[in-house]
Design an enzyme around this catalytic site. Structure first.
Site, mmCIF file in Angstrom:
data_model
loop_
_atom_site.group_PDB
_atom_site.id
_atom_site.type_symbol
_atom_site.label_atom_id
_atom_site.label_comp_id
_atom_site.label_asym_id
_atom_site.label_seq_id
_atom_site.Cartn_x
_atom_site.Cartn_y
_atom_site.Cartn_z
ATOM 1 N N ARG A 46 -6.509 13.144 14.620
ATOM 2 C CA ARG A 46 -7.055 12.315 13.541
ATOM 3 C C ARG A 46 -8.571 12.183 13.635
ATOM 4 N NH1 ARG A 46 -2.080 7.932 13.923
ATOM 5 N NH2 ARG A 46 -0.800 8.828 12.248
ATOM 6 N N ARG A 57 2.162 10.834 19.672
ATOM 7 C CA ARG A 57 1.360 9.722 19.186
ATOM 8 C C ARG A 57 -0.002 9.698 19.875
ATOM 9 N NH1 ARG A 57 3.724 6.613 15.748
ATOM 10 N NH2 ARG A 57 2.173 4.961 15.987
ATOM 11 N N PHE A 72 0.810 -1.220 0.000
ATOM 12 C CA PHE A 72 0.000 0.000 0.000
ATOM 13 C C PHE A 72 0.847 1.275 0.000
ATOM 14 C CE2 PHE A 72 0.613 -1.192 4.465
ATOM 15 C CZ PHE A 72 1.076 -0.011 5.009
ATOM 16 N N HIS A 130 1.158 12.523 10.855
ATOM 17 C CA HIS A 130 2.029 11.350 11.013
ATOM 18 C C HIS A 130 3.084 11.691 12.055
ATOM 19 C CE1 HIS A 130 4.647 7.956 10.037
ATOM 20 N NE2 HIS A 130 5.642 8.818 9.981
#
Length: 551
Positions: free
Chosen positions: A511, A491, A463, A524
């Site tokens: 997110r 994170r 991917f 990210h």
């Protein structure tokens, strides 16, 4: 000969920024002929100027000047023009009043004692890690950095701040450059006038030996020694770093840009925000933690960071050094190392003094006598006659203690291309609010080579080509975020990879709020410390200019 002498004195020559700044202090009206070095001043106007000077006979209130645009930063917008340009400067005592101020109240930005400048450290200087050097030189010169911020400037902010050069042919490229990376914006005040930015001007021997005629008597002028202070712009030029940092010192524009970059400056400039380390000793942490944290909150402190920590014997002895000659010292060290203490970084206006007053003296006995309402008395522990709360004894000590107990860590962060400009601004604001420092930032279109450095763990996955396709849709914002425990905190702030899952498990995460799919999940970050350091070294080595000195 008399007429020749009069002609020479007609127009003062100004060919440097320092002479320009001095000229602006002329009282009355100054007529300035701005010229290019290659063509010289406009001689056709000199007979008119001479006539006015002779007829009005105003040596103190009427001045004529020729100014060479090539060597004066303030006149850079007039360079490369061939038509005659005349400017007028009128100077007298002025009191500037803020439109929002009460009647009779001074503007927060200007007073007879306090003037401000705006400085922008440009993206290439930030990438080349020159920001600290520039700020250090500013402080060493006696100027004071009142407030600062790190941000990517918007297109409109660049156009407003640099409107004076908007007619230059490469201005659009310059706007792109300025909006393509992190800038530092500083509000700077004059500070202590006795610092090195002041220089004593030596008497001119030629001037001292000249003799002037006064009613046919010869009179020698007095010897004068005056001090002048370099402007911030001139000082940076002398330090050979002016090309890295743009300055605005015009009063009206400074007002406008302070309002634009720091809308809360009026209220913030009177605050003395300080950070200190505070500590709840083990017994208090285990038994009354919530009570203490509630009081800290009610007293207006902000807890920037906190962590439980079991102190080593050496650390406990350092923090309890003032008790080392007491009989109970050995027992105290055992208590301090028997379980976790709670270390806190507190922020507040006048934090150091307020915390000292709140917790009281180091001795319970002394506290009961002098400050019975203090936390020392309120949270005393039987068998230990000392204050169960600790605080840094100075701001210098606080800085060292915070660095020790909360060592800063860096992580690499990425805001992806599908995030809108408005959403990007919200994410950056959120990042700062939770305590991250944006150390470096660069907007860039990630090609496959650059993406491989960030996504090294998945570049062999099937991917991965879809990831590259998403990244190729537009520029990404690549950042270094600095904070204690930065990798895991970032994170946690990002949330789960799948935005739908993030909305269920972590609805306040980035997110959950801005992601639309697993591939377009807004942000990210590095997975661990080793990966973060390797990626930062690789990515930002690409961004640092080969010759950061600009030579």
């Amino acid at each position: 000969m008399a007429s020749k002498k009069r002609e020479i004195q007609l127009q003062t020559v100004v060919n440097s920024q320092s002479l320009w700044d001095e000229m602006l202090q002329n009282k009355g009206l100054t007529v300035i002929d701005v010229y290019q070095a290659w063509c010289g001043p406009c001689k056709a106007m000199q007979p008119l100027f001479r006539k006015l000077k002779n007829e009005l006979n105003e040596d103190e209130l009427l001045h004529f000047v020729v100014a060479e645009a090539d060597n004066i930063v303030t006149l850079q917008s007039f360079r490369d023009k061939c038509e005659p340009v005349f400017l007028f400067s009128v100077y007298h005592e002025i009191v500037f009043v803020d439109s929002d101020a009460e009647d009779g109240e001074e503007s927060p930005y200007e007073s007879a004692e306090q003037l401000y400048s705006i400085a922008i450290i440009k993206p290439d200087a930030v990438i080349a890690r020159k920001s600290l050097e520039i700020k250090k030189k500013i402080l060493e010169a006696g100027f004071v950095i009142e407030i600062e911020d790190k941000r990517v400037l918007t297109e409109q902010q660049v156009r407003d701040f640099y409107s004076r050069i908007a007619d230059q042919p490469d201005f659009e490229d310059f706007v792109l450059f300025m909006t393509n990376g992190l800038s530092h914006i500083l509000v700077i005040s004059q500070g202590n006038e006795e610092q090195p930015a002041w220089e004593e001007t030596e008497p001119n021997p030629e001037t001292e030996t000249k003799v002037y005629e006064d009613n046919h008597h010869e009179v020698a002028p007095p010897t004068l020694r005056k001090e002048k202070r370099y402007s911030l712009q001139e000082y940076l030029e002398r330090q050979h770093i002016s090309q890295l940092c743009d300055i605005e010192e015009g009063i009206a524009n400074v007002n406008k840009f302070i309002d634009m970059f720091f809308p809360d400056f009026k209220s913030m400039k009177n605050l003395k925000l300080e950070k200190i380390l505070a500590l709840l000793r083990p017994d208090l942490f285990q038994e009354k933690k919530e009570n203490v944290l509630g009081i800290i909150h009610d007293e207006g402190f902000k807890i920037l960071m906190q962590r439980p920590i079991v102190l080593s014997e050496e650390e406990a002895q350092t923090l309890c050094k003032e008790y080392e000659n007491e009989d109970y010292f050995e027992n105290l060290i055992k208590k301090m190392t028997s379980g976790p203490s709670l270390a806190l970084v507190l922020l507040r206006d006048n934090c150091l003094q307020h915390w000292k007053e709140l917790i009281g003296p180091s001795s319970v006995e002394k506290a009961k006598t002098s400050v019975p309402e203090s936390l020392c008395v309120q949270f005393a522990v039987e068998g230990l006659p000392i204050n169960q709360l600790y605080g840094s004894d100075s701001l210098e000590t606080a800085e060292k203690e915070i660095q020790y107990f909360f060592p800063p860590q860096q992580t690499l962060a990425l805001i992806k291309p599908h995030v809108t400009q408005e959403q990007r601004e919200e994410i950056l604001k959120y990042i700062k609010e939770v305590g991250f420092e944006i150390t470096q930032m660069k907007e860039m279109l990630l090609n496959e080579e650059a993406a491989d450095k960030i996504y090294s763990k998945i570049k062999t996955k099937d991917f991965y080509k879809d990831v590259l396709e998403v990244l190729s849709e537009g520029p990404s914002l690549v950042m270094i975020l600095t904070k204690w425990n930065a990798v895991s905190d970032w994170r946690r702030l990002m949330g789960p990879v799948d935005p739908d899952e993030a909305k269920l498990l972590s609805p306040d995460s980035i997110r959950a709020q801005f992601g639309t799919s697993v591939l377009k999940n807004a942000v990210h970050g590095s997975s661990n410390i080793q990966e973060a350091m390797e990626t930062i070294d690789q990515m930002f080595e690409m961004l640092v200019p080969e010759n950061p000195e600009g030579n």
